[in-house]
Design an enzyme around this catalytic site. Structure first.
Site, short mmCIF file in Angstrom:
data_model
loop_
_atom_site.label_atom_id
_atom_site.label_comp_id
_atom_site.label_asym_id
_atom_site.label_seq_id
_atom_site.Cartn_x
_atom_site.Cartn_y
_atom_site.Cartn_z
CB THR A 1 4.49 8.56 8.37
OG1 THR A 1 3.29 8.73 7.70
CG2 THR A 1 5.36 9.73 7.80
CG LEU B 1 -3.06 -6.83 0.60
CD1 LEU B 1 -3.88 -6.75 -0.84
CD2 LEU B 1 -2.17 -8.05 0.74
CB SER C 1 8.47 6.14 17.58
OG SER C 1 7.32 5.31 17.49
N GLY D 1 7.34 6.90 13.61
CA GLY D 1 6.32 8.08 13.42
C GLY D 1 6.15 9.05 14.45
CG ASP D 2 3.26 12.27 14.09
OD1 ASP D 2 4.26 12.85 13.71
OD2 ASP D 2 2.16 12.58 13.88
CG ASP E 1 -1.01 7.41 6.68
OD1 ASP E 1 -1.17 6.05 6.07
OD2 ASP E 1 -1.92 7.55 7.61
NE ARG F 1 -19.63 -6.29 -10.40
CZ ARG F 1 -18.99 -7.54 -10.36
NH1 ARG F 1 -17.81 -7.72 -10.14
NH2 ARG F 1 -19.83 -8.60 -10.34
CE LYS G 1 5.41 -6.97 24.99
NZ LYS G 1 6.38 -7.08 24.06
N GLY H 1 -4.85 6.08 5.24
CA GLY H 1 -4.65 7.65 5.15
C GLY H 1 -5.90 8.30 6.17
#
Lengths: 364, 364, 364, 364
Positions: A141, A289, A121, A118-119, A143, A178, A77, A186
Site C-alpha cells: 500500500t 507521479l 487482494s 493491498g487490502d 498510502d 504565492r 479483471k 491518501g
C-alpha cells in the site's frame, strides 16, 4: 531432504514501487532452493486463463528491483469470488469463479502462492487460504494504511517523490509570493501528506484524520505574512475534509452537497484561500507521479526482504499469513488479524507533535 | 584606468531555473571589478519605490547558482510604460510612469541595468534603452521560444523535469496497460514537449506547430497494441491544437466553441482517446513543477556565462543588446533584432526527423 | 523505390552514457525503413568471430535510451589493422586481419556499418572506409576532446555527475573547514573540470590547458580564508600539470621524475596544500562514476539525433563521414577532417572568462 | 505556566546528513514555546570561547532541513575532559577543562544543552550530565553502529548515495565485462555495505562481521561467469577483514604484516581478484560523497522528529537521556545504557538471510 517446490506469485491492485523487487526476491530465493517459480499475470486472471502464466528465471528478474511497476501487470479483471461474466450482447452478471481458480491451481501442481497486494487482494488471498490454497501474503500500500506492519514498500518512494515536488514548488512560490496547494495521495490516511509536508517544509498540512477549518488555515497564512514569509506551501491529502462539511470529491458534483467541487480538494482549498485572503493561490495534483519510477533504496531493500521472507514462510509451511515489518525484523502475521486493522495517523503520535512543534498548521 | 561602475539588475516575468545563477555571476563579475552592484526587487517596481533595492555582495550570492527561483522576486506590478495606478476607492487607470523610473535611475547614479526577462521584460528594457538608459538584456524563457539565441537557461531544466516525470509514468502505465497523457509547458512553441517526449520514449507528441488529428493519434495507439505494446505515453504541449478545431483552452468554455474543455488539452486528449479506442486513459498536468528547483548543470553554466557576459558588455559599453548563445560562444545581439523573432519548432528540422525516424506520431 | 538495406552497428572504446540511445535510434530508424539491422558485439571482434552478431529489433531496444552502458559491449580485442594474435604457448604477434573483417562484412551482405566510438575507433572506421567499407561514424567522447562537433554525447552526463558530487562535498567541506580536492576525468582536455567546477561553485580549477603554480593555488585559499570562507573546493582534471614540472601520473613512479606520485594528481595537490598552508585537505577521485548510469536528457536527445542522422546518412550514401552537432543542427563531417582536430579548452574563450570573472583561480 | 527556557545545541564528530534538520527542529520547537535557543559552534569549543555562540532564530533555520552538513560546524578542538593545551613554542599537554565549560554554561544561564553526536560526543555529554549539566543527547552515526535506537539519521542517505553509485557502476562494469570493487563506509559495522549491496544488486558483499576468504569470493565470480554473468559488483565495507589475516588498513604499511596494503581494502580485493581469476578488476572508494548533500526524506523526517523530541525531553526534565527510534515511536533512553551497546550486523538476522536467499556471497 526438503521437497522441491513449485510456487507462483501474483501482484494485485494499483502498482507500487517495489513490486518488481518482491518478484525478484521470490524468484531468486526459490531458484536458490532449486524450486520452480511462475508469475501469474494480471492478478488472479492468470489462474482462470492459464496462458497468462510465465516461468520466472534469474535472467528474467536480473536487476528489476530498481525498476518501478510490475513485470506481471496488475490489470485485474476482478475478484474471482465475484467476477463479472458477460455474454456476447454485453449483459454481465457477477459469478463466483473461485472453484475454477482452485482447480487450475491444483492442476498446475502449485505448492504455494505468494499474493502481493493491498487490502482487497489480501482479502481474496485469505478467502482462497480458507478454501485450502497455501497462500503467503505480501502487503502493498502506497498510502501506508495497512495494519499488521510498521510500514510497507512503496510508501517511502511516494513520500520522497512528493517531498521532491514540494521542494521544487518552494522556489517558484517564493519568487512570486504565492500560495501553492499540492494534493498528494491518501484517501483514508494522511501519512504521505504528513511525512512529505514535514520533510518539505510545508506551512499547512491537511489530512483525513484532522478535519480542517479553512478559516484557521487562512489565519496561519496571514500570520506568516506578518512575520515576513509571504509565500506558503499547503499539502493536502486527497481525502482531507473540512470540519463543517462533507467529503470533497472530484468529479460529478451531486446536487445539494455544499463542498463537492469539480477540481478536487486542492483546487477547492486554493480557491478558498484566494477568495478569503486575496493571495495569489495555485493548486496542483501530483497524482500518478507518486507511484512511478525507481523505488528508493529503503523500498528496494524492504521489498527484497519481504519477498525472501515469503519464500522462507512457504518453506516453513506458515500459510494464511502475511510478511510484515516489526522493526528491525520481518515477522509473520495471520492474514485474518492484519486485515482487521485500519491504520491511520495517530493524532497524538510523535510525528504530529513534531509537526506542531515546528509550527505546522493542521487547520484545527 | 577603467571607471568604477555602479550597476543594478532586475528579474521579470515567470521564474526560471538559472535566474539566481545570472544574479550570482553579475554580482561576482562586478565585485571582482570593484564595482558596486544592486538588486532591484520585483521587476521595475523597485525603481519606482526605491526601498525595494538591495546591495548585492559575494556573501549574499554565495552558492545561489544551484538554487531555483530568484532572490529578487518577480512579482511585477506591471509595465512602467502602462502601469495601473489606482485611487483609494479602487478606480484604476493605466499611466506611463517611465519618466519616474528614468529619474530614479539617474538619481541613484546607476551606470547600467542588467534586465533579465522574457519577451515582455526585454521589450520594456528596449524602450528604456531608447529613452537613454544603458541596458543589457539577458533572455529568459523556459519555453525556448525567444529569437536571437540558440537556447536560453531554464529550458534544459524544464525538459529534464518533464522527462523524469515521463520516465516515472512509464512504469505505472505499463503495469496497468494504460494511456497516460501528460501536459507540459509550451503555449506557442512545442520545444519542451518535443525534447522531453523523445527523451522520455513517448509514443505520441502533440505540439502547437503541428495541428493534430485525434483519429491519427488513435490509429497509432491501436497499431502499437497490435505490436504488443498495450500502454502508451502521449506528451502534449499546452498550446497543441486539433487540426479541424480551435485552440483548446482551460477554464470557462465560451459558447459556440467546439473544443473548449474545462480540463485543458491533456484532459481533452485523454477523454477522446478513451472514447474512441476504449482504452483506459488518464491525464496529468506537470504545471509549476517544471519551473522549480535546482537548475541542471547545463543551465547553471549557461546562466553564469550569460551573467558574466552581461557585465563584460557593460564594460565594453554595448547597450541595448542582449547576451545570446551562438554555440559554442556567447555573443551580443541588438535587442531590436532579437525581439522581432518568434522561435518555433522547425517542422523539417532534424529533431522532428529524429522523432519520426524512431516512430513517434505527431497526429498529422 | 528505395532499397531495403541490411546494416550493422558497433560500439568501441570506453563506455559512455548515450551509447544505448544511439543503438536505439539506429535500430528504430532502420526498422521504420523496413531495413534489417544487426549489432556487432565487442567492437570489431564480432566481424572476426561472427557468432557475436545479434539481430536488433524494436523489442530489444525498447527504452534502452535511458540506460547507461552499451548492450553491445565494448571489450575490444584490439585494432583489426594491428591485432595481437597468440599461439598456444602464449607467444603473440601483431597481425593485420582487416581483410578478414572486410570479407566477413561482404559475406554477411551488410550494406553499411555505423561505427560509434572515439578517436581510435573512428580512425579504424576511416581506414575501413578507405578499403571500401561503407561506414558512417558517430563520435563518442566523455572528455569532449573530439574535433568536428560542438559537443558529443556522454559529456553532459559526466559533467552533471561531477557537479552533483561537488555539490555534496561542499556540505562536508564547510562543516569541517576543509579543503576537498576532487579529481575528474580529462587526460588531455579540461572540459569536465572546467564546466563542473564552475557549476559546482569551486574555488580553484586545474586543467591541462593551463599549467598551474601550486603557490598561486595556496595564495587563493589563504585569501579566501581572510574573507571568511574557511573551506575550499578544488577541482582537478586528471591531466592537469604543474607549471614547473612534468605530468603527474598515477602508478609506477619512474626514478628521476620530481612530480610522479602514487596517488595521482588530486592526492598530490591535496598534500601540497596541506603542507604549505597547514589546512586540513582531502582528496577523492570520481573515476568510473562519471561514465555510468542513466544519461541526462540532453545526452539522450543528442544520442538519438546522432543515431537517426547516421541512418539518414546511409540512406543518402554519405559514407566516410561522421555525424556532428553544428548547433542547432546535425551535420555530416568527413572523418578525415574531424580526426585531424584535437579539441582543447580555449584559454581565451568565454567559459574561462566567466570563471575568472566570478573569481575562480586556475593557479596561473 | 511553564518556564521560559534558554537552551543551547551543539553538533560533534563527523558531519552527517540531517544535522541541520535537528538544529531546525530544536530551534523551531523552542521558538514556538517562546524559549531562547543558541547554537554553539564547533562542538564544545564554543563553551570555552564564548564568541562562538550564535542566537538561533526561525529565519536562520528556515529550510535548512534539506541542506547537508551543519550550520554550526563540527571542527572540534577536542574533548574538554582531555583537551590539548599548547603554549607559544608549540608544546602541548592534555588538560581537563570541563570545569570551565560548566562555569560558562552556568554564567550564560543556559537551562539545557542538546548534544548531537556519535559515541564520543555523547560520552562527553554523559560526563557533563554527571557533573550536573542538564543534557539531552541526539544520536548521530552514519554507520548505524550506535546502540539504543533502531536507526539514526544520516544512515539512509549514506545507503542511498552508495546504492546510486553502485547502480552507476553496473552499466560500466557490464559494458566492459569487469569486476568493480566499491569501498563504502563502515569501520566496525557493515550496515552500509550490506544494505547498499543488496539494494544495488551486488554479487559479493564483504563486511567486518563476516571475515572473508578471498578464494570463496573468486569461486563465486567464476561460477557467475559460467552462468553467463561476466561482470560483477563487489561491495566492501572499509572495515572488512580476510579470514586468515589481519585488518587491512590504508596508509603506511608496517613491515611484517601480510595484508596491509597502500590502497585500502577495495584496492586489495580488486588486485587479488585480478591476480587469481585473471578478470579485469577495478576499485573505487566512495569516501566523503557518502556524508554530503541533501538528506533523504527519511532522514529529514527522522532528524526533525529527533530534534523536536529533544525539546520535549527538556520540557519534561528528562536529562542524561538520548532520543531514540523505537519504531514507530520516539523514545528516551538513558545515555549510560545506550553508550554501553555496540550495534553490529546480526549474522543470523533477516537482512543477511535475504542476501543469501537472493544469491549474494559474503566470502564465508
Amino acid at each position: 531432504m526438503s521437497k522441491r517446490m513449485k510456487i507462483c506469485i501474483n501482484t494485485g491492485g494499483g502498482d507500487a514501487p517495489g513490486l518488481n523487487a518482491v518478484i525478484e526476491a521470490v524468484t531468486m530465493a526459490a531458484y536458490n532452493r532449486q524450486w520452480e517459480v511462475y508469475g501469474i499475470k494480471s492478478g488472479y486472471t492468470g489462474l482462470l486463463n492459464t496462458d497468462e502464466i510465465i516461468r520466472l528465471t534469474p535472467e528474467k528478474v536480473d536487476g528489476i528491483a530498481s525498476i518501478g511497476g510490475t513485470i506481471l501487470g496488475t490489470t485485474n479483471k476482478g475478484n474471482p469470488f465475484s467476477m463479472p461474466v458477460c455474454n456476447a450482447v454485453g449483459e454481465c452478471e457477477l459469478r463466483d469463479v473461485s472453484d475454477r481458480v482452485m482447480d487450475n491451481f491444483k492442476r498446475l501442481r502449485f505448492d504455494a502462492l505468494v499474493a502481493v497486494g493491498g487490502d482487497g487482494s489480501l482479502e481474496i488471498a485469505h478467502q482462497f487460504a480458507e478454501k485450502g490454497m497455501p497462500v503467503v501474503g505480501v502487503p502493498k500500500t502506497i498510502d501506508n494504511d495497512m495494519g499488521g506492519t510498521v510500514i510497507t514498500f512503496g510508501f517511502d518512494t511516494a513520500v520522497s517523490i512528493a517531498t521532491e515536488a514540494i521542494d521544487r514548488l518552494h522556489s517558484t512560490a517564493k519568487s512570486h509570493d504565492r500560495v501553492m496547494v499540492v494534493e498528494v495521495m491518501g484517501r483514508n490516511a494522511g501519512f504521505i501528506a504528513l511525512n512529505s509536508g514535514i520533510s518539505g517544509n510545508a506551512d499547512v498540512i491537511l489530512i483525513p484524520e484532522i478535519p480542517f477549518d479553512i478559516e484557521k488555515v487562512c489565519d496561519k497564512l496571514m500570520e506568516n505574512e506578518l512575520n515576513g514569509r509571504k509565500y506558503a506551501i499547503v499539502v493536502v491529502a486527497e481525502g482531507a475534509v473540512p470540519k463543517d462539511g462533507e467529503a470533497i470529491s472530484k468529479g460529478e458534483g451531486e446536487a445539494g452537497r455544499q463542498h463537492v467541487v469539480l477540481g478536487g480538494i486542492a483546487d477547492y482549498v486554493a480557491k478558498e484561500i484566494s477568495k478569503r485572503t486575496g493571495k495569489d493561490s495555485r493548486s496542483m495534483v501530483l497524482g500518478h507521479l507518486q507511484r512511478g519510477g525507481s523505488p528508493t533504496t529503503f523500498d528496494r531493500l524492504l521489498s527484497l526482504r519481504f519477498g525472501a521472507a515469503a519464500v522462507r514462510a512457504i518453506e516453513a509451511g506458515k500459510f494464511d499469513h502475511m510478511v510484515a515489518l516489526k522493526s528491525p525484523d520481518i515477522a509473520l502475521v495471520p492474514l485474518a488479524e492484519a486485515l482487521g486493522i485500519e491504520k491511520r495517523v495517530r493524532t497524538d503520535g510523535d510525528t504530529i507533535l513534531t509537526a506542531r512543534d515546528i509550527g505546522i498548521c493542521f487547520g484545527d
